[in-house]
Design a protein around this motif. Structure first.
Motif, short mmCIF file in Angstrom:
data_model
loop_
_atom_site.label_atom_id
_atom_site.label_comp_id
_atom_site.label_asym_id
_atom_site.label_seq_id
_atom_site.Cartn_x
_atom_site.Cartn_y
_atom_site.Cartn_z
N GLU A 155 32.68 44.53 34.24
CA GLU A 155 33.05 44.59 35.66
C GLU A 155 33.85 43.36 36.07
N ASP A 158 37.37 43.65 34.80
CA ASP A 158 38.17 44.56 35.63
C ASP A 158 38.73 43.83 36.85
N VAL A 159 37.93 42.98 37.45
CA VAL A 159 38.38 42.20 38.61
C VAL A 159 39.50 41.24 38.19
N GLU A 161 41.56 41.58 35.68
CA GLU A 161 42.77 42.35 35.39
C GLU A 161 43.50 42.72 36.68
N ASP A 162 42.76 43.08 37.74
CA ASP A 162 43.38 43.39 39.02
C ASP A 162 44.08 42.15 39.59
N GLU A 163 43.44 40.98 39.49
CA GLU A 163 44.05 39.75 39.97
C GLU A 163 45.32 39.44 39.17
N GLU A 165 47.33 41.60 37.73
CA GLU A 165 48.39 42.52 38.16
C GLU A 165 49.04 42.06 39.45
N LEU A 166 48.24 41.54 40.38
CA LEU A 166 48.80 41.03 41.64
C LEU A 166 49.70 39.82 41.38
N ASP A 169 53.29 40.53 40.32
CA ASP A 169 54.20 41.07 41.33
C ASP A 169 55.10 39.95 41.85
#
Length: 322
Positions: A155, A158-159, A161-163, A165-166, A169
């Motif tokens: 878990e 996953d957090v 990986e999301d950070e 991806e941001l 950008d």
């Protein structure tokens, strides 16, 4: 009678369960080591050493489970094994990557777990046991505990990986802000790798020796959990590679901006160099300067400077300087 039972429980004893029957039953008295029992212990309270000694646990193992600073490892002994793991820190206000130590002693058919701060994975299993939905045996409990610790780590990944991806950008924040956030994320992942890699080694060694203590089904589940943490380590290593790639990308962006700004400053300086030379020459306040007596000399001179600037601009453009 209830008060007497509570009085028998030491302060360091967080929880205790008997898995000799299904569903497991809480132990409220006779808190002594025996097969198919699990004791969850707060390791920084007094009286633990005496209680463990009374349960027949050798002094070297007592020192190992109560040691202050540890890293994940597996050690086999004649009557069981010592397994030290690290779990994600989900306490409020804490950093999850500051992983908490959980010491698991499997000794003569009983399991003793030791903690200093609450570990969510253990709490999940305790809640299930209280609802009579928990593991069916002590060996099943051990595998379930490892599974829950892997789930919490997954878990967290996953957090992260999301950070990540941001941060990838290009339209999100300035380059300096993204670099600061990337550095902080990099430090978090390095702290995770510090414990996840030896934890994988510990589970691999446990998997090799597991058939001596666990049933075949439990051994297979343990192998699955070892593979799970292997994937999590590989994900961490991949994320670290992404960090380096993004860092190089951001550094290249900064270098390109600096080169572009330097280039335009050089172009402006090149255009104004001859103009600056002429203004310097005609700014000399000495006799004999041409046009001093001419009423329109200043405007003629400004027009000449403008023509020179336009000619330089067209020449540089023709030569494809931009």
């Amino acid at each position: 009678m209830a008060d007497e039972k509570r009085a028998q429980r030491p302060d360091f004893m967080i929880d205790s369960w008997d898995f000799s029957s299904h569903p497991a039953q809480p132990i409220t008295h006779d808190l002594q080591g025996a097969p198919q029992r699990w004791f969850h212990i707060q390791r920084d309270l007094p009286g633990i050493e005496a209680w463990l000694s009374a349960s027949g646990i050798p002094a070297p193992l007592i020192d190992a489970v109560l040691e202050e600073d540890t890293r994940p490892r597996f050690e086999r002994n004649d009557d069981g094994f010592l397994l030290i793991l690290r779990g994600v820190n989900l306490a409020e206000g804490e950093r999850p990557e500051d992983m908490l130590s959980l010491r698991i002693l499997y000794y003569k058919g009983a399991i003793y777990s030791f903690r200093k701060r609450a570990i969510r994975s253990v709490g999940v299993i305790r809640e299930r046991l209280q609802r009579q939905e928990g593991p069916e045996s002590l060996n099943d409990f051990l595998v379930t505990l490892i599974e829950e610790m892997n789930n919490r780590l997954e878990e967290l990944l996953d957090v992260i990986e999301d950070e990540m991806e941001l941060l990838e950008d290009d339209d999100r924040g300035t380059t300096a802000e993204r670099q600061r956030q990337l550095t902080a994320l990099h430090r978090r992942m390095l702290r995770l790798v510090r414990f996840v890699r030896p934890q994988l080694t510990a589970l691999e060694r446990l998997g090799v020796d597991a058939p001596k203590w666990l049933e075949p089904d439990n051994v297979q589940w343990l192998i699955n959990e070892r593979d799970a943490i292997q994937r999590e380590l590989e994900s961490l290593e991949m994320l670290l590679e992404q960090v380096w790639m993004l860092r190089e990308h951001l550094q290249q962006e900064v270098a390109e901006k600096m080169n572009r700004n330097t280039y335009w400053l050089s172009m402006v300086a090149g255009v104004f160099l001859p103009i600056s030379f002429l203004t310097g020459v005609f700014g000399i306040n000495i006799g004999g300067m041409p046009g001093v007596e001419h009423a329109n000399a200043f405007w003629i001179f400004c027009g000449a400077l403008g023509v020179i600037a336009v000619v330089e601009f067209l020449l540089l453009r023709r030569l494809r300087f931009w």
